[in-house]
Design a protein around this motif. Structure first.
Motif, PDB file in Angstrom:
ATOM      1  N   ASP A   1       0.806  -1.217   0.000  1.00  0.00           N
ATOM      2  CA  ASP A   1       0.000   0.000   0.000  1.00  0.00           C
ATOM      3  C   ASP A   1       0.841   1.270   0.000  1.00  0.00           C
ATOM      4  N   ASP A   2       2.073   1.195   0.483  1.00  0.00           N
ATOM      5  CA  ASP A   2       2.946   2.362   0.530  1.00  0.00           C
ATOM      6  C   ASP A   2       4.388   1.885   0.418  1.00  0.00           C
ATOM      7  N   PRO A   3       4.830   1.485  -0.785  1.00  0.00           N
ATOM      8  CA  PRO A   3       6.118   0.805  -0.933  1.00  0.00           C
ATOM      9  C   PRO A   3       7.307   1.632  -0.451  1.00  0.00           C
ATOM     10  N   GLN A   4       8.112   1.008   0.405  1.00  0.00           N
ATOM     11  CA  GLN A   4       9.353   1.597   0.881  1.00  0.00           C
ATOM     12  C   GLN A   4      10.568   0.849   0.359  1.00  0.00           C
ATOM     13  N   LEU A   5      10.350  -0.360  -0.125  1.00  0.00           N
ATOM     14  CA  LEU A   5      11.409  -1.165  -0.719  1.00  0.00           C
ATOM     15  C   LEU A   5      10.926  -1.738  -2.042  1.00  0.00           C
ATOM     16  N   VAL A   6      11.819  -1.786  -3.008  1.00  0.00           N
ATOM     17  CA  VAL A   6      11.587  -2.524  -4.247  1.00  0.00           C
ATOM     18  C   VAL A   6      12.736  -3.515  -4.383  1.00  0.00           C
ATOM     19  N   MET A   7      12.395  -4.767  -4.618  1.00  0.00           N
ATOM     20  CA  MET A   7      13.418  -5.801  -4.689  1.00  0.00           C
ATOM     21  C   MET A   7      13.228  -6.650  -5.932  1.00  0.00           C
ATOM     22  N   VAL A   8      14.333  -6.961  -6.588  1.00  0.00           N
ATOM     23  CA  VAL A   8      14.337  -7.914  -7.690  1.00  0.00           C
ATOM     24  C   VAL A   8      15.236  -9.074  -7.304  1.00  0.00           C
ATOM     25  N   VAL A   9      14.680 -10.272  -7.390  1.00  0.00           N
ATOM     26  CA  VAL A   9      15.388 -11.510  -7.099  1.00  0.00           C
ATOM     27  C   VAL A   9      15.438 -12.328  -8.378  1.00  0.00           C
ATOM     28  N   LYS A  10      16.615 -12.847  -8.708  1.00  0.00           N
ATOM     29  CA  LYS A  10      16.747 -13.692  -9.903  1.00  0.00           C
ATOM     30  C   LYS A  10      17.581 -14.913  -9.565  1.00  0.00           C
ATOM     31  N   LEU A  11      17.112 -16.080  -9.999  1.00  0.00           N
ATOM     32  CA  LEU A  11      17.849 -17.324  -9.818  1.00  0.00           C
ATOM     33  C   LEU A  11      18.075 -17.962 -11.183  1.00  0.00           C
ATOM     34  N   ASP A  12      19.300 -18.395 -11.432  1.00  0.00           N
ATOM     35  CA  ASP A  12      19.668 -18.995 -12.712  1.00  0.00           C
ATOM     36  C   ASP A  12      19.562 -20.506 -12.638  1.00  0.00           C
ATOM     37  N   ASP A  13      18.665 -21.047 -13.445  1.00  0.00           N
ATOM     38  CA  ASP A  13      18.490 -22.485 -13.608  1.00  0.00           C
ATOM     39  C   ASP A  13      18.251 -23.217 -12.282  1.00  0.00           C
ATOM     40  N   PRO A  14      17.248 -22.798 -11.495  1.00  0.00           N
ATOM     41  CA  PRO A  14      16.924 -23.552 -10.272  1.00  0.00           C
ATOM     42  C   PRO A  14      16.256 -24.871 -10.621  1.00  0.00           C
ATOM     43  N   LYS A  15      16.389 -25.836  -9.734  1.00  0.00           N
ATOM     44  CA  LYS A  15      15.831 -27.158 -10.027  1.00  0.00           C
ATOM     45  C   LYS A  15      14.300 -27.119 -10.041  1.00  0.00           C
ATOM     46  N   ASP A  16      13.691 -26.281  -9.155  1.00  0.00           N
ATOM     47  CA  ASP A  16      12.252 -26.044  -9.220  1.00  0.00           C
ATOM     48  C   ASP A  16      12.053 -24.862 -10.163  1.00  0.00           C
ATOM     49  N   THR A  17      11.633 -25.150 -11.387  1.00  0.00           N
ATOM     50  CA  THR A  17      11.693 -24.177 -12.464  1.00  0.00           C
ATOM     51  C   THR A  17      10.977 -22.877 -12.165  1.00  0.00           C
ATOM     52  N   TYR A  18       9.726 -22.949 -11.722  1.00  0.00           N
ATOM     53  CA  TYR A  18       8.887 -21.764 -11.694  1.00  0.00           C
ATOM     54  C   TYR A  18       9.262 -20.807 -10.564  1.00  0.00           C
ATOM     55  N   ALA A  19       9.117 -19.517 -10.861  1.00  0.00           N
ATOM     56  CA  ALA A  19       9.498 -18.471  -9.913  1.00  0.00           C
ATOM     57  C   ALA A  19       8.679 -18.538  -8.635  1.00  0.00           C
ATOM     58  N   GLN A  20       7.428 -18.991  -8.730  1.00  0.00           N
ATOM     59  CA  GLN A  20       6.583 -19.046  -7.536  1.00  0.00           C
ATOM     60  C   GLN A  20       7.131 -20.046  -6.522  1.00  0.00           C
ATOM     61  N   ALA A  21       7.927 -21.015  -6.995  1.00  0.00           N
ATOM     62  CA  ALA A  21       8.491 -22.016  -6.094  1.00  0.00           C
ATOM     63  C   ALA A  21       9.917 -21.696  -5.667  1.00  0.00           C
ATOM     64  N   THR A  22      10.525 -20.658  -6.258  1.00  0.00           N
ATOM     65  CA  THR A  22      11.928 -20.370  -5.987  1.00  0.00           C
ATOM     66  C   THR A  22      12.160 -18.897  -5.633  1.00  0.00           C
ATOM     67  N   ALA A  23      12.001 -18.016  -6.612  1.00  0.00           N
ATOM     68  CA  ALA A  23      12.303 -16.603  -6.403  1.00  0.00           C
ATOM     69  C   ALA A  23      11.337 -15.949  -5.415  1.00  0.00           C
ATOM     70  N   ALA A  24      10.060 -16.329  -5.452  1.00  0.00           N
ATOM     71  CA  ALA A  24       9.086 -15.735  -4.531  1.00  0.00           C
ATOM     72  C   ALA A  24       9.377 -16.118  -3.079  1.00  0.00           C
ATOM     73  N   PRO A  25       9.654 -17.394  -2.765  1.00  0.00           N
ATOM     74  CA  PRO A  25      10.017 -17.717  -1.377  1.00  0.00           C
ATOM     75  C   PRO A  25      11.306 -17.032  -0.915  1.00  0.00           C
ATOM     76  N   LEU A  26      12.261 -16.848  -1.821  1.00  0.00           N
ATOM     77  CA  LEU A  26      13.482 -16.124  -1.464  1.00  0.00           C
ATOM     78  C   LEU A  26      13.146 -14.680  -1.091  1.00  0.00           C
ATOM     79  N   THR A  27      12.234 -14.070  -1.832  1.00  0.00           N
ATOM     80  CA  THR A  27      11.795 -12.714  -1.508  1.00  0.00           C
ATOM     81  C   THR A  27      11.175 -12.661  -0.124  1.00  0.00           C
ATOM     82  N   ARG A  28      10.307 -13.617   0.178  1.00  0.00           N
ATOM     83  CA  ARG A  28       9.667 -13.646   1.492  1.00  0.00           C
ATOM     84  C   ARG A  28      10.708 -13.792   2.606  1.00  0.00           C
TER      85      ARG A  28
END
Length: 363
Positions: free
Chosen positions: A326-353
């Protein structure tokens, strides 16, 4: 500072003393440079990325965190599975995939060619065009533009994006900073790749709407999302906070540098609503959700390219996030190269959390 020297003498017992007759010009201290990097947040992203590389068996990865209100880089790291530290946040480019769909939506909303609630038929997951076959992970029917972002529908964004003249789509991407250096104070920086419309093929426009045939650095992508977070202003990212003289007085302090306004505040608000739905309305990034504050963001899973074309079975998983939604104070980009769990929802999103949870403890 200025260099200086002196001859130091020793007696037979090893004690040192200076000979006044042999003194040269004494050195004088120079100014100290203070970075925008938050040391605690930097440690969090480094440790979290190392853990994610091991957990998801990824070849490497990047994390960059910005303050969207002034462009300050609060944390940035690029690492490989074997522990090497690289500079990919500034120099490494990748095709952003679905994280770029929000820019197509921005072009549609800004040009008045679509509304957030306008629906598009998504062909139940398979769409054959003149040049290619496009598939969705989910067999969606009718979706609104907002739901196209939430569900990351390739078919929906391609159909809606087909309304955009090439010049408009290209201009929007450039106004968000894609295809040009950000101007950050770093010795080298990649401009990314964004071809002008006269060099496009028959598939380029549909590819661009899905985040292909364009290459960005993690910093470029974070900077573009920061414009969505702060109400529509693109800032030049900054690494230098201030300079102080040896006595501690501030002698130089840069001011935030707005580059341009790629979108209006109203369009930015609509995009934030859609990005919040990605995490909390049954979208593709429920794994990034926190219990305490809402997160907004967009997943991206794109095929990785090699010297001879796309690498079979190899993907880049990314997640661009705004926190709090609602009032962003941080913007973050997370990138993973060739993770075994392909989709971002299973890899990059949990890393963000994981990064955000630890950051809340630090704050």
């Amino acid at each position: 500072g200025t260099p200086g020297s002196a001859v130091v003498l020793r007696d037979r017992q090893g004690r040192r003393y200076e000979s006044p007759s042999r003194l040269g010009a004494f050195p004088t201290a120079g100014h100290d440079v203070y970075l925008t990097i938050d040391a605690n947040l930097q440690e969090i992203v480094e440790n979290s990325l190392d853990d994610a590389l091991q957990r998801f068996d990824a070849m490497g990865g990047d994390v960059v965190v910005l303050n969207p209100r002034n462009g300050e880089i609060l944390a940035a790291t690029s690492r490989t599975i074997d522990g090497r530290v690289t500079t990919n946040v500034f120099t490494g480019v990748f095709e952003p995939g679905s994280t770029a769909k929000v820019f197509t939506a921005a072009a549609l909303l800004t040009s008045g060619l679509a509304t957030p609630t306008e629906t598009v038929w998504c062909e139940n997951g398979e769409y054959i065009t003149e040049h290619r076959k496009i598939n969705d992970v989910h067999e969606n029917g009718w979706l609104t533009l907002r739901e196209v972002i939430e569900q990351s529908s390739n078919i929906g964004i391609v159909k809606l994006g087909d309304r955009l003249p090439p010049a408009v789509l290209y201009s929007t991407l450039r106004r968000f900073g894609l295809g040009s250096p950000t101007g950050v104070e770093y010795p080298v920086e990649s401009p990314g790749i964004l071809n002008r419309p006269h060099r496009w093929s028959g598939t380029t426009k549909s590819s661009l709407t899905m985040g292909y045939e364009v290459a960005v650095t993690p910093l470029q992508l974070a900077s573009a999302y920061a414009a969505i977070a702060n109400g529509g202003v693109l800032f030049r990212p900054s690494l230098v906070k201030q300079m102080r003289d040896p006595g501690g007085s501030v002698v130089w302090e840069p001011q935030p540098e707005p580059v341009r306004r790629p979108i209006s505040a109203e369009v930015a608000a609509e995009l934030r609503t859609a990005l919040s739905g990605v995490v909390y309305e049954g979208g593709t990034a429920e794994t990034a959700a926190l219990q305490t504050y809402e997160v907004a963001g967009k997943t991206g899973t794109a095929r990785r390219a090699g010297p001879d074309g796309y690498i079979e079975g190899s993907y880049t998983a990314s997640f661009a996030s705004l926190f709090p939604a609602d009032d962003p104070q941080l913007v973050m980009v997370v990138k993973l190269d060739d993770p075994k769990d392909t989709y971002a929802q299973a890899t990059a999103a949990p890393l963000t959390r994981a990064v955000l949870e630890l950051s809340l403890i630090h704050i």
